[in-house]
Design a protein around this motif. Structure first.
Motif, PDB file in Angstrom:
ATOM      1  N   PHE A 122      -9.665  80.360  64.616  1.00  6.14           N
ATOM      2  CA  PHE A 122     -11.158  81.417  64.644  1.00  6.14           C
ATOM      3  C   PHE A 122     -11.989  81.659  65.413  1.00  6.14           C
ATOM      4  N   TYR A 123     -11.305  80.847  66.913  1.00  2.00           N
ATOM      5  CA  TYR A 123     -12.627  81.180  68.453  1.00  2.00           C
ATOM      6  C   TYR A 123     -12.190  82.141  68.906  1.00  2.00           C
ATOM      7  N   ASP A 149     -21.366  82.995  69.628  1.00  2.00           N
ATOM      8  CA  ASP A 149     -20.751  83.495  68.441  1.00  2.00           C
ATOM      9  C   ASP A 149     -19.698  83.618  68.040  1.00  2.00           C
ATOM     10  N   SER A 150     -18.605  82.448  67.921  1.00  2.00           N
ATOM     11  CA  SER A 150     -17.709  82.147  67.552  1.00  2.00           C
ATOM     12  C   SER A 150     -18.635  80.691  66.717  1.00  2.00           C
ATOM     13  N   ARG A 192     -20.245  81.327  64.429  1.00  2.00           N
ATOM     14  CA  ARG A 192     -19.483  81.988  62.732  1.00  2.00           C
ATOM     15  C   ARG A 192     -18.238  81.109  62.269  1.00  2.00           C
ATOM     16  N   SER A 242     -21.092  78.475  60.497  1.00  2.00           N
ATOM     17  CA  SER A 242     -21.365  79.434  58.794  1.00  2.00           C
ATOM     18  C   SER A 242     -21.199  79.830  57.703  1.00  2.00           C
ATOM     19  N   GLU A 243     -19.875  80.172  58.678  1.00  2.00           N
ATOM     20  CA  GLU A 243     -19.054  81.721  58.005  1.00  2.00           C
ATOM     21  C   GLU A 243     -17.484  81.330  57.421  1.00  2.00           C
TER      22      GLU A 243
END
Length: 75
Positions: A33-34, A41-42, A45, A48-49
């Protein structure tokens, strides 16, 4: 080398290997996910997501700290 000394060495090595395995597993999960182009921003994210992102990130950091501690105690 007596049996007690050998057991301590084996315990220390095994502990470091377990922490390394946790580091590798959580690192691969976080790497999925990075984004290198947007590091802040990564991380936001992931925190939180992403499912269990904050927990996995905390586990990754804790495992790294404990691996270094285990190496220091082992030596």
């Amino acid at each position: 080398m007596d049996a007690l000394t050998l057991a301590r060495w084996q315990f220390g090595i095994t502990t470091v290997y377990h922490f390394f395995f946790v580091l590798l597993t959580t690192g691969v999960y976080l790497f999925l996910f990075y984004r290198i182009a947007a590091p802040y921003d990564s991380v936001v994210r992931i925190e939180s997501e992403i499912f269990l992102g904050s927990w996995v990130r905390s586990l990754h950091r804790l495992s790294a700290d404990l691996a270094m501690l285990a190496v220091a105690v082992h030596v």
